[in-house]
Design an enzyme around this catalytic site. Structure first.
Site, PDB file in Angstrom:
ATOM      1  NE  ARG A  37      12.784   5.529   9.713  1.00 46.87           N
ATOM      2  CZ  ARG A  37      13.664   4.858   9.879  1.00 46.87           C
ATOM      3  NH1 ARG A  37      13.987   3.656   9.485  1.00 46.87           N
ATOM      4  NH2 ARG A  37      14.980   5.393  10.509  1.00 46.87           N
ATOM      5  CE  LYS A 202      20.785   0.537  11.228  1.00 47.48           C
ATOM      6  NZ  LYS A 202      19.821   1.236  10.720  1.00 47.48           N
ATOM      7  N   GLY A 360      14.688   5.128  13.253  1.00 45.69           N
ATOM      8  CA  GLY A 360      13.717   4.186  13.461  1.00 45.69           C
ATOM      9  C   GLY A 360      13.266   3.615  14.662  1.00 45.69           C
ATOM     10  N   GLY A 384      21.030   7.466  11.913  1.00 41.42           N
ATOM     11  CA  GLY A 384      22.226   7.616  11.317  1.00 41.42           C
ATOM     12  C   GLY A 384      22.142   8.924  10.473  1.00 41.42           C
TER      13      GLY A 384
HETATM   14  N1  LIG Z   1      23.038  -4.137  24.350  1.00 37.47           N
HETATM   15  C1  LIG Z   1      22.562  -4.116  23.070  1.00 37.47           C
HETATM   16  N2  LIG Z   1      22.871  -5.387  22.313  1.00 37.47           N
HETATM   17  C2  LIG Z   1      22.465  -5.549  21.167  1.00 37.47           C
HETATM   18  N3  LIG Z   1      21.540  -4.862  20.757  1.00 37.47           N
HETATM   19  C3  LIG Z   1      21.073  -3.843  21.353  1.00 37.47           C
HETATM   20  C4  LIG Z   1      21.606  -3.542  22.495  1.00 37.47           C
HETATM   21  N4  LIG Z   1      21.006  -2.327  22.967  1.00 37.47           N
HETATM   22  C5  LIG Z   1      19.968  -2.140  22.050  1.00 37.47           C
HETATM   23  N5  LIG Z   1      20.241  -2.808  20.992  1.00 37.47           N
HETATM   24  C6  LIG Z   1      19.303  -2.810  19.894  1.00 37.47           C
HETATM   25  O1  LIG Z   1      19.429  -1.642  19.053  1.00 37.47           O
HETATM   26  C7  LIG Z   1      18.323  -1.623  18.097  1.00 37.47           C
HETATM   27  C8  LIG Z   1      18.265  -0.423  17.553  1.00 37.47           C
HETATM   28  O2  LIG Z   1      19.633   0.354  17.105  1.00 37.47           O
HETATM   29  P1  LIG Z   1      19.884   1.290  15.944  1.00 37.47           P
HETATM   30  O3  LIG Z   1      21.220   1.744  15.916  1.00 37.47           O
HETATM   31  O4  LIG Z   1      19.372   0.783  14.671  1.00 37.47           O
HETATM   32  O5  LIG Z   1      18.854   2.785  16.405  1.00 37.47           O
HETATM   33  P2  LIG Z   1      17.982   3.685  15.503  1.00 37.47           P
HETATM   34  O6  LIG Z   1      17.352   4.342  16.424  1.00 37.47           O
HETATM   35  O7  LIG Z   1      16.735   2.561  14.750  1.00 37.47           O
HETATM   36  O8  LIG Z   1      18.799   4.272  14.446  1.00 37.47           O
HETATM   37  P3  LIG Z   1      18.797   4.118  12.786  1.00 37.47           P
HETATM   38  O9  LIG Z   1      17.440   4.985  12.405  1.00 37.47           O
HETATM   39  O10 LIG Z   1      19.932   4.808  12.326  1.00 37.47           O
HETATM   40  O11 LIG Z   1      18.504   2.735  12.550  1.00 37.47           O
HETATM   41  C9  LIG Z   1      17.235  -2.305  18.807  1.00 37.47           C
HETATM   42  O12 LIG Z   1      16.737  -3.281  17.753  1.00 37.47           O
HETATM   43  C10 LIG Z   1      17.957  -2.804  20.149  1.00 37.47           C
HETATM   44  O13 LIG Z   1      17.296  -4.229  20.351  1.00 37.47           O
HETATM   45  O1  LIG Z   2      16.985   2.875   9.826  1.00 36.89           O
HETATM   46  C1  LIG Z   2      17.699   3.637   9.268  1.00 36.89           C
HETATM   47  O2  LIG Z   2      18.502   4.403   9.768  1.00 36.89           O
HETATM   48  C2  LIG Z   2      17.447   4.123   7.873  1.00 36.89           C
HETATM   49  O3  LIG Z   2      16.244   3.215   7.091  1.00 36.89           O
HETATM   50  C3  LIG Z   2      18.633   3.987   6.913  1.00 36.89           C
HETATM   51  O4  LIG Z   2      18.813   2.540   7.033  1.00 36.89           O
HETATM   52  P1  LIG Z   2      20.212   1.661   6.648  1.00 36.89           P
HETATM   53  O5  LIG Z   2      21.075   1.844   8.165  1.00 36.89           O
HETATM   54  O6  LIG Z   2      19.883   0.053   6.769  1.00 36.89           O
HETATM   55  O7  LIG Z   2      20.841   2.163   5.479  1.00 36.89           O
END
Ligand SMILES: Nc1ncnc2c1ncn2[C@@H]1O[C@H](COP(=O)(O)OP(=O)(O)OP(=O)(O)O)[C@@H](O)[C@H]1O
Ligand SMILES: O=C(O)[C@H](O)COP(=O)(O)O
Length: 403
Positions: A37, A202, A360, A384
């Site tokens: 990023r 999330k 991310g 998201g």
């Molecule tokens: N079964 C699980 N239980 C708990 N945490 C999990 C599980 N599977 C994956 N994760 C965690 O999910 C996290 C990533 O989720 P997240 O929804 O933040 O995805 P993202 O790609 O970063 O999307 P965003 O950019 O919206 O944050 C990782 O840190 C991972 O360890």
């Molecule tokens: O990791 C993300 O999806 C963005 O940086 C937004 O973060 P947030 O879900 O904490 O608002």
């Protein structure tokens, strides 16, 4: 939407330009584990600095609770940004206080400063328009114009994303332009079969998008923390796995609707589980067990999709023409739970599909597991944000740049 090129053409030399970036990178203690990023923010900052602007960069990091919290400091990010830009980045130890005012005040033409985490101020994320507006007024006093470039945060109605551009002449940066360009293709003429892979942690943020995807995608593969709410909705025991209890009924509705619409849901058939969440810092070996997805024993939490599920998911991706993937399949940060994410990444590469990886952690996972990021169609910085874009929602951070 005015672009950064338009802004530069109007003249930015000697002007203070506020760049809202998304520098929310994964950290292990004070060490950045993936700088994707930060690298994505460089083209916009470089162009402004090369044209003599005094660049004031700002971002959030993590989810601090509206007060300073050292574990969420952007200080390590300032250092890395400086290395990538090849110049010193002055770090302000607050966001709108004395340090920020002094640092911005002493910027030379072409200089760059990074403010401390925007979310250390309660006004940034407040639901109260007046409180957010008051914080945006303080931010506006630090700049002459605004460039929105934090694509990963455009779905947030936050002061620096939504309220600040209303107070300053504004334009969209290069990252936002690129991201919107690619994602637009997925909302228009998408090539089929179109599969969407969803995982991550999330869950409450992202379950809502499924309702919309049911009318767009041909196949939806569910993994990561999201999978357990689906398994529960099917009536299975999920032990101590991540569960969004209040969404179980809604998920039952999605499953029923998918059947009516002929959309295929693919859920794990087995999972890798453990009694405790693994130690992500020390990465000490844990005690993983592969168990059937329809009977996770009490006391075990699902942390990755299992070996049979990996084969199934790879097969379901093999004949696709377009794939959008957000959210790791498991806790990939620990080697015992990274194989599901690796299998899906490999499945994407082995399929003929145009592939978009968003988020991310998803993008970081792909790189940390050793994949060549250029082998994917597009790696989006927004998780998201890209999901909500695909959903057709009005994104506050894009709407604010439009007028
Ligand atoms: N079964 C699980 N239980 C708990 N945490 C999990 C599980 N599977 C994956 N994760 C965690 O999910 C996290 C990533 O989720 P997240 O929804 O933040 O995805 P993202 O790609 O970063 O999307 P965003 O950019 O919206 O944050 C990782 O840190 C991972 O360890
Ligand atoms: O990791 C993300 O999806 C963005 O940086 C937004 O973060 P947030 O879900 O904490 O608002």
């Amino acid at each position: 939407m005015k672009t950064i090129d338009d802004l530069v053409d109007e003249g930015v030399s000697g002007k203070r330009v506020f760049v809202r970036a998304d520098l929310n990178v994964p950290l292990d203690g004070g060490t950045i584990t993936d700088d994707g990023r930060i690298r994505a923010a460089v083209p916009t900052i470089t162009q402004l600095a090369e044209n003599g602007a005094r660049v004031v960069v700002a971002s959030h990091l993590g989810r601090p609770k509206g007060a300073p919290d050292p574990q969420f400091s952007l200080a390590p990010v300032a250092k890395r940004l400086g290395e990538l830009l090849g110049k010193d980045v002055a770090f302000a130890t607050d966001t709108v206080g004395d340090s920020a005012k002094a640092t911005v005040g002493s910027l030379a033409d072409g200089g760059v400063t990074l403010l401390e985490n925007l979310r250390f101020n309660p006004g940034e994320t407040s639901k109260d328009d007046a409180e957010r507006g008051a914080f945006a007024d303080e931010l506006a006093a630090l700049a002459d114009s605004y460039v929105g470039d934090g694509f990963g945060a455009v779905h947030r109605k936050h002061a620096s994303v939504y309220d600040l551009p209303a107070r300053l002449p504004h334009a969209a940066g290069h990252l936002i332009a690129t991201e919107v360009g690619v994602l637009k293709k997925l909302t228009e003429d998408v090539r089929r079969p179109y599969a969407v892979v969803l995982g991550g942690a999330k869950v409450s943020d992202k379950l809502g998008v499924i309702d919309h995807l049911l009318t767009k995608a041909d196949r939806i593969l569910i993994g990561g923390g999201m999978a357990y709410t689906f398994l529960k909705a099917k009536g299975y025991d999920v032990g101590t796995s991540l569960l969004q209890e209040d969404q179980v009924t809604a998920v039952q509705g999605y499953l029923a609707r998918a059947e009516e619409l002929g959309v295929e849901f693919v859920l794990p058939v087995d999972v890798v589980a453990a009694a405790e969440f693994p130690d992500l810092k020390a990465k000490t070996p844990s005690h993983p067990e592969t168990v059937a997805a329809d009977a996770i024993p009490a006391g075990l939490m699902g942390l990755d999709i299992g070996p049979e599920s990996r084969k199934l998911y790879a097969a379901k991706l093999a004949d696709t023409a377009t794939v959008f993937w957000n959210g790791p399949m498991g806790v990939f940060e620990h080697p015992d739970y990274a194989e599901g994410t690796r299998a899906v990444a490999q499945g994407l590469l082995d399929s003929p599909a145009f592939t978009v990886v968003g988020g991310g952690d998803s993008a970081a996972a792909v790189r940390l597991l050793g994949f060549d990021e250029n082998a994917f169609g597009h790696i989006s910085t927004g998780g998201g944000a890209s999901l909500e874009y695909l959903e057709g929602k009005t994104l506050p951070g894009l709407a604010a740049l439009e007028d």
